[in-house]
Design an enzyme around this catalytic site. Structure first.
Site, mmCIF file in Angstrom:
data_model
loop_
_atom_site.group_PDB
_atom_site.id
_atom_site.type_symbol
_atom_site.label_atom_id
_atom_site.label_comp_id
_atom_site.label_asym_id
_atom_site.label_seq_id
_atom_site.Cartn_x
_atom_site.Cartn_y
_atom_site.Cartn_z
ATOM 1 N N GLY A 15 2.717 4.399 -10.432
ATOM 2 C CA GLY A 15 1.908 5.576 -10.096
ATOM 3 C C GLY A 15 1.213 6.120 -11.340
ATOM 4 N N ARG A 176 8.696 11.966 -4.340
ATOM 5 C CA ARG A 176 9.325 11.098 -3.330
ATOM 6 C C ARG A 176 10.843 11.156 -3.396
ATOM 7 N NH1 ARG A 176 7.240 5.286 -4.114
ATOM 8 N NH2 ARG A 176 6.694 6.288 -6.054
HETATM 9 P P1 ADP Z 1 6.685 3.345 -10.878
HETATM 10 O O1 ADP Z 1 6.747 2.649 -12.198
HETATM 11 O O2 ADP Z 1 5.687 4.448 -10.849
HETATM 12 O O3 ADP Z 1 8.075 3.750 -10.395
HETATM 13 P P2 ADP Z 1 6.710 1.149 -8.938
HETATM 14 O O4 ADP Z 1 8.065 1.454 -8.419
HETATM 15 O O5 ADP Z 1 5.660 0.812 -7.943
HETATM 16 O O6 ADP Z 1 6.094 2.303 -9.824
HETATM 17 O O7 ADP Z 1 6.851 -0.102 -9.961
HETATM 18 C C1 ADP Z 1 5.733 -0.606 -10.629
HETATM 19 C C2 ADP Z 1 5.803 -2.117 -10.703
HETATM 20 O O8 ADP Z 1 6.940 -2.517 -11.480
HETATM 21 C C3 ADP Z 1 5.979 -2.854 -9.385
HETATM 22 O O9 ADP Z 1 4.776 -3.017 -8.684
HETATM 23 C C4 ADP Z 1 6.526 -4.187 -9.838
HETATM 24 O O10 ADP Z 1 5.485 -5.037 -10.292
HETATM 25 C C5 ADP Z 1 7.380 -3.790 -11.033
HETATM 26 N N1 ADP Z 1 8.806 -3.729 -10.651
HETATM 27 C C6 ADP Z 1 9.473 -2.732 -10.040
HETATM 28 N N2 ADP Z 1 10.777 -3.070 -9.821
HETATM 29 C C7 ADP Z 1 10.917 -4.335 -10.277
HETATM 30 C C8 ADP Z 1 12.000 -5.256 -10.338
HETATM 31 N N3 ADP Z 1 13.213 -4.943 -9.874
HETATM 32 N N4 ADP Z 1 11.774 -6.484 -10.877
HETATM 33 C C9 ADP Z 1 10.553 -6.813 -11.356
HETATM 34 N N5 ADP Z 1 9.491 -5.986 -11.329
HETATM 35 C C10 ADP Z 1 9.655 -4.772 -10.795
#
Ligand code: ADP
Length: 326
Positions: A15, A176
């Site tokens: 985000g 969230r």
């Molecule tokens: P934020 O960093 O804002 O919490 P997200 O939860 O969408 O956003 O995570 C961002 C990105 O990090 C995801 O789209 C994915 O590419 C990567 N990511 C999240 N969790 C994992 C995981 N367990 N293993 C590998 N990549 C991950």
């Protein structure tokens, strides 16, 4: 002995949050100050996989400190969850000789960074960039202060119209999994009730308190709800209207305005400090830590701890809300 980094990459992921640009600027300029080559990665982990990586100079980050969003763009990458995607990402960094990575993002981005650096020999440093403030080990996350100030400005305006019409307004703000935006914006605007994911939402108690206030002719009421609350603003409004049909109750969902706009002074300053220290971390051989600020001092916490140990809401805050709204 730790290997000295020579080329570093920086990306913004997950985000977006106002202040991410200030962090990128700080990483680029601190890296150049130390004689490192700095590479920008577009659209988070997607750019690492698609090889959308470019060399950054000091001037690449001119005139961005005041801008919301992120010049590096951000994205959510499904492919990075797979070993194959992470291998592609690694190969693209490796072929340029990039030997250190700074990830500006939230808990998901840190989970990805942790996984990546467990598999490959590229140290990752996390900078908390999330408006939700749902990360442990730092009093601040980049974007929270701006988002909460945007929410306050909007809620103040809603209060004016609520006051003119003797209305109940139920305002939904972002958050969230964490209720910090709701908690801070609710306290700062004098909300009667605040509903957040961390505590149980008792709509019956809200109805009783509104009935009691109606008896006292207190007709203007403001309820602030986090989007991750177990019911949400619309459901709360539905129940209140069923129980109090004469009450003029309206819902307002603030939405994405909370993500945009020019970052506040606090967000620009913490982003600059964190960006500077992220590069310092790589220089001294730290790896897989998040750079936070606790009690105005830099704090380094392992990425997996920053993600696992969420901040706790101090129950005293909820008590304060109740007392001040009476
Ligand atoms: P934020 O960093 O804002 O919490 P997200 O939860 O969408 O956003 O995570 C961002 C990105 O990090 C995801 O789209 C994915 O590419 C990567 N990511 C999240 N969790 C994992 C995981 N367990 N293993 C590998 N990549 C991950």
């Amino acid at each position: 002995m730790t290997k000295k980094v020579t080329k570093i990459g920086v990306l913004t992921s997950g985000g977006d949050a106002p202040g991410m640009n200030a962090a990128v600027r700080a990483v680029v300029r601190t890296g150049i100050y130390h004689g490192l080559e700095v590479y920008g990665v577009m659209r988070g982990y997607s750019g690492m996989i698609d090889d959308d990586i470019f060399r950054m100079e000091s001037r690449s980050v001119a005139n961005i400190i005041q801008r919301g969003g992120t010049i590096l763009k951000t994205a959510r990458s499904k492919e990075f969850n797979d070993a194959e995607g992470r291998k592609k990402a690694y190969d693209n960094l490796k072929k340029r000789g990039i030997d250190g990575l700074v990830v500006v993002g939230g808990d998901g981005s840190f989970r990805g960074a942790q996984r990546f650096s467990n598999e490959y020999d590229i140290p990752c440093i996390g900078i908390p960039g999330t408006i939700d403030k749902d990360i442990a080990g730092s009093d601040f996350t980049i974007g929270f202060d701006t988002a909460v100030n945007t929410a306050i400005e909007a809620i103040d305006k809603i209060r004016d119209t609520a006051d003119a019409h003797d209305r109940l307004f139920i305002v939904e703000v972002m958050g969230r999994d964490a209720g910090y935006i709701a908690l801070h914006s609710g306290i700062a605007t004098g909300a009667e009730n605040i509903f957040i994911p961390e505590t149980k939402t008792d709509i019956e108690e809200l109805v009783s308190s509104l009935m009691e206030k109606e008896k006292r002719s207190k007709l203007v009421n403001l309820v602030v709800v986090a989007e991750g609350d177990e019911f949400g603003a619309n459901e709360i409004a539905k129940v209140v209207k069923e129980r109090m049909p004469t009450l003029d109750a309206r819902v307002c969902i603030l939405g994405h305005i909370q993500r945009g706009g020019s970052p506040s002074c606090i967000d620009r300053v913490i982003a600059s400090r964190m960006g500077y220290h992220a590069v310092e971390c790589l220089m001294v051989g730290r790896h897989n830590v998040m750079v936070g600020i606790l009690n105005n001092k830099m704090n380094y916490i392992p990425l997996d701890k920053a993600v696992k140990a969420k901040q706790r809401i101090n129950p005293e805050w909820m008590k304060i809300v109740k007392i001040l709204a009476s």
